[in-house]
Design a protein around this motif. Structure first.
Motif, PDB file in Angstrom:
ATOM      1  N   HIS A 108       0.814  -1.210   0.000  1.00  0.00           N
ATOM      2  CA  HIS A 108       0.000   0.000   0.000  1.00  0.00           C
ATOM      3  C   HIS A 108       0.852   1.267   0.000  1.00  0.00           C
ATOM      4  N   SER A 109       1.017   1.911   1.166  1.00  0.00           N
ATOM      5  CA  SER A 109       1.695   3.208   1.173  1.00  0.00           C
ATOM      6  C   SER A 109       3.217   3.098   1.080  1.00  0.00           C
ATOM      7  N   ASP A 112       4.012   5.569  -1.120  1.00  0.00           N
ATOM      8  CA  ASP A 112       3.980   6.943  -0.590  1.00  0.00           C
ATOM      9  C   ASP A 112       5.256   7.197   0.213  1.00  0.00           C
ATOM     10  N   PHE A 128       2.549   6.942  -5.310  1.00  0.00           N
ATOM     11  CA  PHE A 128       1.187   7.370  -5.009  1.00  0.00           C
ATOM     12  C   PHE A 128       0.933   8.784  -5.524  1.00  0.00           C
ATOM     13  N   HIS A 131      -5.940   9.436  -3.691  1.00  0.00           N
ATOM     14  CA  HIS A 131      -6.916   8.360  -3.581  1.00  0.00           C
ATOM     15  C   HIS A 131      -8.312   8.941  -3.411  1.00  0.00           C
ATOM     16  N   TYR A 159      -5.580   3.385  -4.440  1.00  0.00           N
ATOM     17  CA  TYR A 159      -4.652   4.417  -4.882  1.00  0.00           C
ATOM     18  C   TYR A 159      -4.749   4.688  -6.384  1.00  0.00           C
ATOM     19  N   TYR A 161      -2.007   6.347  -9.105  1.00  0.00           N
ATOM     20  CA  TYR A 161      -0.557   6.473  -9.123  1.00  0.00           C
ATOM     21  C   TYR A 161      -0.104   7.570 -10.086  1.00  0.00           C
ATOM     22  N   GLY A 206      -1.082  -2.352  -4.065  1.00  0.00           N
ATOM     23  CA  GLY A 206      -1.678  -1.148  -3.492  1.00  0.00           C
ATOM     24  C   GLY A 206      -2.728  -1.437  -2.453  1.00  0.00           C
ATOM     25  N   HIS A 209      -4.717  -0.855   2.996  1.00  0.00           N
ATOM     26  CA  HIS A 209      -5.000   0.294   3.863  1.00  0.00           C
ATOM     27  C   HIS A 209      -5.832  -0.118   5.063  1.00  0.00           C
TER      28      HIS A 209
END
Length: 237
Positions: A108-109, A112, A128, A131, A159, A161, A206, A209
């Motif tokens: 996921h992040s 980020d 990222f 979202h 997400y 991208y 991704g 979360h």
């Protein structure tokens, strides 16, 4: 003497790093937003790794990112990391680890994270962008292998991208933007992918979360594949 030379040559031909055991480092340091799902992600990775005879070591101390520190691991997982979590020498150590034969798995992040480090952008595949608000349900489609075309629903933060990573990676799953609001990538929205990096491997999803996602059997099956690929126990991602 001849035996000693042969021994030394054999050691030089061993892949770097020389793994001390079957451990995987799960790294969860955050410099920006921190996900509440991190403890569940770590627990899930530990359970899935144990199924494969692997051992998870969880930490947030970036000091482990040295040649010596990383040599104890088969792969490194960035589980919902955010922001600038490694300094330049630590970045160099991770890059050498990956290019020398180690594996990377991003959750996921992880996308980020480390925006100012070009190698990491290639390692994670795509950074990222933004979202949609809240959790939404979408349809995931798997691509490649025996699962090609298999679909299942997911409820998570989905997400968008900064680029479509498809030209540089093998896309393993996409999400259908027609089923939810806020998608900006169009008809081809990759959400999980993999790629070789030097002699190493990179795998990213991704998803991850929401803590509830980690109990989803389809997500667990996807992560199981990712761990096997990142750890080098399977040539297929």
């Amino acid at each position: 003497m001849r035996a000693l030379i042969s021994c030394c040559l054999a050691l030089l031909l061993l892949p770097w790093p020389a793994y001390a055991d079957d451990a995987i480092l799960v790294f969860t340091r955050t410099a920006k937003f921190r996900h509440d799902s991190i403890p569940v992600a770590v627990e899930t990775l530990g359970s899935l790794a144990a199924e494969q005879g692997l051992r998870v070591v969880h930490g947030e101390d970036s000091g482990v990112f040295t040649a010596e520190g990383l040599s104890a691991f088969r792969a490194v997982v960035f589980a919902n990391t955010t922001g600038d979590v490694l300094d330049e020498p630590q970045q160099a150590a991770l890059q050498a680890f990956i290019e020398g034969g180690g594996g990377f798995l991003g959750l996921h992040s992880a996308a980020d994270t480390e925006y100012d480090w070009p190698f990491y952008g290639e390692l994670v595949g795509a950074w990222f962008h933004k979202h949609p608000p809240g959790l939404q349900t979408a349809r995931v489609t798997l691509h490649g292998g025996g699962d090609d075309g298999v679909q299942w629903p997911i409820t998570d933060e989905l997400y968008n991208y900064r680029r479509n990573p498809r030209p540089w990676v093998q896309v393993l799953a996409t999400v259908d933007e027609a089923g939810y609001e806020g998608g900006t990538m169009g008809d081809d929205h990759p959400i999980t992918w993999c790629r070789p990096m030097g002699r190493g491997r990179s795998w990213y999803t991704g998803l991850g979360h929401d803590a509830a996602v980690y109990a989803d059997p389809d997500v667990r099956a996807l992560l199981r594949r990712g761990l096997a690929y990142a750890a080098g126990t399977s040539p297929h991602c």
